[in-house]
Design a protein around this motif. Structure first.
Motif, mmCIF file in Angstrom:
data_model
loop_
_atom_site.group_PDB
_atom_site.id
_atom_site.type_symbol
_atom_site.label_atom_id
_atom_site.label_comp_id
_atom_site.label_asym_id
_atom_site.label_seq_id
_atom_site.Cartn_x
_atom_site.Cartn_y
_atom_site.Cartn_z
ATOM 1 N N ASN A 57 70.032 31.972 43.477
ATOM 2 C CA ASN A 57 68.581 32.023 43.638
ATOM 3 C C ASN A 57 68.017 33.327 43.078
ATOM 4 O OD1 ASN A 57 68.467 29.508 44.832
ATOM 5 N ND2 ASN A 57 68.519 30.306 46.921
ATOM 6 N N GLU A 58 68.718 34.442 43.332
ATOM 7 C CA GLU A 58 68.261 35.736 42.819
ATOM 8 C C GLU A 58 68.332 35.784 41.292
ATOM 9 O OE1 GLU A 58 70.612 38.680 44.802
ATOM 10 O OE2 GLU A 58 69.737 38.229 46.767
ATOM 11 N N ILE A 59 69.396 35.209 40.722
ATOM 12 C CA ILE A 59 69.530 35.187 39.267
ATOM 13 C C ILE A 59 68.417 34.342 38.649
ATOM 14 C CG2 ILE A 59 70.975 34.346 37.371
ATOM 15 C CD1 ILE A 59 73.419 35.201 39.083
ATOM 16 N N ASP A 60 68.136 33.189 39.244
ATOM 17 C CA ASP A 60 67.075 32.327 38.724
ATOM 18 C C ASP A 60 65.706 32.998 38.837
ATOM 19 O OD1 ASP A 60 68.934 30.396 38.118
ATOM 20 O OD2 ASP A 60 68.578 29.212 39.933
ATOM 21 N N ALA A 61 65.475 33.731 39.921
ATOM 22 C CA ALA A 61 64.183 34.384 40.128
ATOM 23 C C ALA A 61 64.010 35.628 39.265
ATOM 24 C CB ALA A 61 64.021 34.751 41.599
ATOM 25 N N SER A 62 65.094 36.147 38.696
ATOM 26 C CA SER A 62 65.017 37.401 37.945
ATOM 27 C C SER A 62 64.397 37.231 36.561
ATOM 28 C CB SER A 62 66.408 38.016 37.797
ATOM 29 O OG SER A 62 67.178 37.297 36.849
ATOM 30 N N GLY A 63 64.285 36.025 36.094
ATOM 31 C CA GLY A 63 63.706 35.808 34.780
ATOM 32 C C GLY A 63 64.586 36.273 33.633
ATOM 33 N N GLY A 64 65.869 36.283 33.835
ATOM 34 C CA GLY A 64 66.788 36.661 32.765
ATOM 35 C C GLY A 64 67.217 38.115 32.775
ATOM 36 N N THR A 65 66.773 38.882 33.757
ATOM 37 C CA THR A 65 67.170 40.293 33.800
ATOM 38 C C THR A 65 68.483 40.506 34.535
ATOM 39 O OG1 THR A 65 65.856 40.699 35.789
ATOM 40 C CG2 THR A 65 64.789 41.105 33.672
ATOM 41 N N ILE A 66 68.979 39.472 35.214
ATOM 42 C CA ILE A 66 70.272 39.555 35.910
ATOM 43 C C ILE A 66 71.170 38.464 35.354
ATOM 44 C CG2 ILE A 66 71.482 39.424 38.116
ATOM 45 C CD1 ILE A 66 68.921 40.267 39.497
ATOM 46 N N GLY A 67 72.389 38.829 34.991
ATOM 47 C CA GLY A 67 73.354 37.881 34.458
ATOM 48 C C GLY A 67 74.450 37.572 35.460
ATOM 49 N N GLY A 68 75.550 37.030 34.966
ATOM 50 C CA GLY A 68 76.698 36.716 35.815
ATOM 51 C C GLY A 68 76.617 35.354 36.457
ATOM 52 N N ARG A 69 75.774 34.479 35.927
ATOM 53 C CA ARG A 69 75.599 33.159 36.522
ATOM 54 C C ARG A 69 76.899 32.353 36.517
ATOM 55 N NH1 ARG A 69 71.557 30.062 38.079
ATOM 56 N NH2 ARG A 69 71.835 27.815 38.026
ATOM 57 N N GLY A 70 77.694 32.461 35.469
ATOM 58 C CA GLY A 70 78.933 31.693 35.386
ATOM 59 C C GLY A 70 79.924 32.074 36.475
ATOM 60 N N SER A 71 80.090 33.360 36.706
ATOM 61 C CA SER A 71 81.009 33.832 37.750
ATOM 62 C C SER A 71 80.517 33.412 39.130
ATOM 63 C CB SER A 71 81.129 35.355 37.704
ATOM 64 O OG SER A 71 81.650 35.775 36.484
ATOM 65 N N VAL A 72 79.223 33.569 39.352
ATOM 66 C CA VAL A 72 78.660 33.198 40.655
ATOM 67 C C VAL A 72 78.792 31.702 40.878
ATOM 68 C CG1 VAL A 72 76.529 33.083 41.998
ATOM 69 C CG2 VAL A 72 77.072 35.152 40.727
ATOM 70 N N GLN A 73 78.511 30.914 39.856
ATOM 71 C CA GLN A 73 78.585 29.461 40.004
ATOM 72 C C GLN A 73 80.025 29.006 40.242
ATOM 73 O OE1 GLN A 73 76.392 27.446 36.991
ATOM 74 N NE2 GLN A 73 75.964 25.738 38.356
ATOM 75 N N ALA A 74 80.991 29.653 39.597
ATOM 76 C CA ALA A 74 82.400 29.302 39.819
ATOM 77 C C ALA A 74 82.794 29.564 41.270
ATOM 78 C CB ALA A 74 83.289 30.090 38.869
ATOM 79 N N GLY A 75 82.431 30.721 41.800
ATOM 80 C CA GLY A 75 82.732 31.032 43.193
ATOM 81 C C GLY A 75 82.006 30.122 44.156
ATOM 82 N N TYR A 76 80.764 29.779 43.824
ATOM 83 C CA TYR A 76 79.954 28.889 44.647
ATOM 84 C C TYR A 76 80.593 27.504 44.754
ATOM 85 C CZ TYR A 76 75.815 25.984 45.719
ATOM 86 O OH TYR A 76 74.935 25.084 46.257
ATOM 87 N N VAL A 77 81.006 26.946 43.624
ATOM 88 C CA VAL A 77 81.627 25.611 43.614
ATOM 89 C C VAL A 77 82.974 25.642 44.341
ATOM 90 C CG1 VAL A 77 82.617 23.847 42.110
ATOM 91 C CG2 VAL A 77 80.405 24.836 41.568
ATOM 92 N N CYS A 78 83.773 26.675 44.099
ATOM 93 C CA CYS A 78 85.059 26.797 44.808
ATOM 94 C C CYS A 78 84.826 26.900 46.313
ATOM 95 C CB CYS A 78 85.827 28.016 44.310
ATOM 96 S SG CYS A 78 86.485 27.856 42.654
ATOM 97 N N GLY A 79 83.777 27.611 46.722
ATOM 98 C CA GLY A 79 83.451 27.723 48.141
ATOM 99 C C GLY A 79 83.072 26.389 48.752
#
Length: 111
Positions: A57-79
């Motif tokens: 949610n924070e990455i989406d709200a940042s408007g592209g100023t925060i990256g790392g979506r792939g790593s976060v999404q991998a951990g999210y799905v594994c969780g």
């Protein structure tokens, strides 16, 4: 007339378009928690799930100023996967215990 040097405002990320944005501060932690929840300790799954959702949610709200979506999404799905496996395991254990008690009670009554 010269002006005193001013520091950039808080949260200033520099000029856009020059290299990838910095990763979310918890991106690596969420990915590690997600992987560990699948491999070693499934109780970590809900933590990876909740932290991952919040970070996405924070990455989406940042408007592209925060990256790392792939790593976060991998951990999210594994969780999510680890949490589902944990819940199913607990349900199987409860069903086995209830079935054992019911079979034991019916064997004692002679039915």
């Amino acid at each position: 007339m010269s002006y005193p040097p001013q520091s950039p405002p808080p949260g200033y990320q520099g000029y856009p378009g020059y290299g990838p944005p910095p990763d979310h501060s918890n991106a690596t932690l969420i990915m590690i928690l997600g992987i560990l929840s699948l491999v070693l300790c499934q109780i970590l799954g809900p933590f990876a799930w909740v932290m991952g959702r919040r970070a996405l949610n924070e990455i989406d709200a940042s408007g592209g100023t925060i990256g790392g979506r792939g790593s976060v999404q991998a951990g999210y799905v594994c969780g999510i996967i680890a949490t589902v496996i944990t819940v199913l395991s607990i349900l199987v254990i409860v069903v086995v215990i209830v079935a054992t008690v019911v079979i034991g009670v019916s064997a004692d009554t002679g039915s």
